[in-house]
Write a protein that holds these residues in place. Structure first.
Motif, PDB file in Angstrom:
ATOM      1  N   SER A   1      -8.332   6.453   4.620  1.00 47.16           N
ATOM      2  CA  SER A   1      -9.320   6.082   5.629  1.00 47.16           C
ATOM      3  C   SER A   1      -9.909   7.370   6.178  1.00 47.16           C
ATOM      4  CB  SER A   1      -8.648   5.316   6.777  1.00 47.16           C
ATOM      5  OG  SER A   1      -8.023   4.163   6.285  1.00 47.16           O
TER       6      SER A   1
ATOM      7  N   ARG B   1     -12.824   5.440  -0.102  1.00 41.47           N
ATOM      8  CA  ARG B   1     -11.385   5.338  -0.364  1.00 41.47           C
ATOM      9  C   ARG B   1     -10.749   6.692  -0.642  1.00 41.47           C
ATOM     10  NH1 ARG B   1      -9.471  -0.027   0.208  1.00 41.47           N
ATOM     11  NH2 ARG B   1     -11.337  -1.317   0.296  1.00 41.47           N
TER      12      ARG B   1
ATOM     13  N   ALA C   1     -16.204   0.693   6.555  1.00 42.25           N
ATOM     14  CA  ALA C   1     -15.032   1.564   6.659  1.00 42.25           C
ATOM     15  C   ALA C   1     -15.142   2.565   7.802  1.00 42.25           C
ATOM     16  CB  ALA C   1     -14.847   2.304   5.335  1.00 42.25           C
TER      17      ALA C   1
END
Lengths: 394, 394
Positions: free
Chosen positions: A106, A277, A309
């Motif tokens: 993250s 990712r 994200a």
């Protein structure tokens, strides 16, 4: 653990059912015979499955599910499984990759962390690029940084081709710019930082140590051309405790694997899913306004992946002050607007380039017109006279 | 230092002169104005130059020279300069990259070093692949390794998708196979080693340390999917003093940037120039015999780049014992012939698959016929009965 589900698109005339089975089996356990019949349970745990095959305009799409156990971690391993050997086999395009939520890294900072560092809350971040690309001295760069930073620029970055030149290495640039960054910070309300994303370049044998050294010497952001160096480098930087600064991913080379529409990776995979990712904090990508062959739909799919994200989207190319109403319409406040020539080539100089963006934002907030004759003389007027304006999609 | 000279190919109808100038200027110093006139000398040191533009069948090629000072080191930096931003801009293909001789890394082992380690002097190396790909236990793999090693196989490798599975991590595999490798080595004349290229996989944050650990625990070769993980990983492994084993580069994902004929990198760049300059010892690539859409000309260009640098070419796909005469014709002795099913699926078992290759080589050396009716019963005959034979290009 959930499966990894990948959507492939094949050209017209392809037997998509067959290709999807080739992927599901060939990219996982492969086939086995009676010799390994006693391992069938274990082998079948790794087999992919064809979930769906459907016609789409001018081709066929297939969804293939891979057991997540096949790729516990690493974008490199992911690419090897979902498209490794298969990429060598005729034409196909990876349209989408859906991963378990907790798969991979993250962002350490992302949009929120970069707002915290800079203290910029309720507007898009304004970002510039040192120009010319190669050939200025560290002192030249520090002067540009001071000029634009004093005018209020939030972020500045090296050109992505900037190497470690003799007398102008990344370390030389950080050393020359750091005192200027410190001075700018002291003057800003709440001591918000101006970020300088210094380009990390060189051989893979030096990069992690170089990044640590640059951060020790005062770098407060890094620019990483992850598609060209590999996403494993980004993973290494993002996970390293000594590299605790925002990582700005540049799209250099991603066109090599996304630029042919019937093959390779969809832009939203290459510049969305993969950097997300692998630990990116911000991702630059070609905005639809530039000269590059990029559509608003391509861009929207990238931005969606980044926003899901918490990664900062950085539209780049063709960005100048006169299109700010359109930029606000297209991105809202949660983006960094990255202008190269749109700041540095302003007729009144780079500081005026920054002020033109600020003036445009204030004008937009107040709902005032962007018609050239309605704009008072000053930085924005000069920018609109040079580059034009646009309030809505053409 | 010599320039870096890159050949680009553009589609028909492209203004190649203009595109070449865009690359030569836009990928180097960029443009500058009177503000930086006093830096003109320094800026021009970095400018690229268009060296030639010529029509070729169905398109146009241009040679652009970049000052080597722009890219002191690193394949990532090289790609960023020669094709970074430009890859995002319409269709073009990088056909060839000519670098100064001492640019980048050289193989630590290469063909010669791998011959030294294995003791195989005057014939091609025979190489196998563990099959099925995923789902066997370390003990299963050690049994296959023992079976094929006792039969005389020179090199075996994991499938490139093999991750670190619970109970079957790379370390588990090395630990299970190492005693078998030791035993095989003791039996071989001159104690030549059988190499096991164990697949290095995972997140970029772990890979270098994992490689060191595997070597400490006895790994005697590594398989690295450099196109998927990035060539900066290969550079890090190749330069690391603790990773002193041959690095076998797998082509997984390279099709993403070489598979569309009018865009991306020529195969000889992606699987020749790049791995060579990033420190590969051996490079696997799709041989022309397989089901993949690969031409003999593509392959020859790759092999030329590898051989010039002393890197071992490893043709893979469609390799089985019956085509050995054709393989010898196409590659000569300085190659590793990599067979997956061509060894593991031999009707009499994997050991017979190895023996079939040896028998084929002896037969070829003696100039004997490969007509099925002329071959005595045994491993080669069984292989030819199953997969056929070929002595010359079709």
């Amino acid at each position: 653990m959930d499966d990894i589900v990948v959507t492939y698109r094949f050209g017209p005339g392809t037997d998509a059912e067959r290709e999807a089975r080739v992927i599901a089996v060939g990219q996982t356990a492969g086939t086995w015979d009676e010799r390994w019949a006693f391992r069938a349970d274990n082998l079948s745990r790794h087999l992919g499955r064809v979930k769906a095959v459907r016609p789409v305009g001018g081709g066929v799409e297939a969804d293939v599910a891979f057991p997540a156990i096949n790729v516990p971690e690493g974008v490199g391993a992911l690419l090897t499984m979902i498209y490794g050997k298969y990429s060598l086999s005729g034409h196909s395009r990876v349209i989408d990759v859906r991963l378990p939520e907790d798969w991979g890294l993250s962002p350490r900072f992302g949009l929120r962390g970069i707002r915290d560092l800079t203290g910029v809350r309720d507007r898009p971040l304004f970002m510039g690029i040192f120009k010319p690309s190669l050939g200025l001295s560290p002192a030249d760069l520090a002067a540009i940084l001071g000029e634009t930073g004093d005018a209020g620029l939030d972020i500045i970055k090296d050109d992505e081709i900037m190497p470690d030149l003799p007398g102008c290495t990344a370390l030389d640039r950080v050393r020359a710019c750091r005192p200027v960054l410190d001075r700018i910070r002291e003057k800003r309300p709440g001591n918000g930082a101006m970020l300088y994303a210094v380009n990390l370049s060189g051989s893979g044998s030096t990069l992690l140590e170089k990044a640590r050294m640059l951060v020790r010497e005062g770098a407060n952001a890094l620019l990483v051309s992850a598609p060209a160096y590999g996403y494993s480098l980004l993973e290494a930087l993002a996970a390293d405790p000594e590299v605790g600064v925002p990582l700005f991913v540049h799209p250099a080379f991603s066109g090599a694997y996304s630029g042919a529409s019937g093959h390779g990776l969809d832009w939203s995979v290459g510049l969305g899913t993969l950097p997300v990712r692998a630990g990116a904090d911000a991702v630059l990508y070609p905005a639809r306004y530039g000269s590059l062959a990029f559509s608003g739909e391509d861009e929207s799919r990238i931005v969606t992946k980044l926003r899901e994200a918490g990664v900062l989207p950085v539209p780049s190319a063709g960005i100048h002050p006169g299109i700010l109403p359109r930029l606000m319409n297209d991105y809202g406040r949660d983006a960094a607007l990255n202008a190269g020539t749109g700041i540095m080539d302003h007729p009144m100089g780079p500081a005026a380039g920054v002020r033109a963006f600020q003036e445009a934002f204030e004008r937009w907030e107040k709902g005032w017109s962007f018609e050239p004759r309605e704009i008072p003389e000053g930085p924005l007027k000069a920018a609109v006279d040079k580059w034009g304006m646009s309030t809505t999609p053409p």
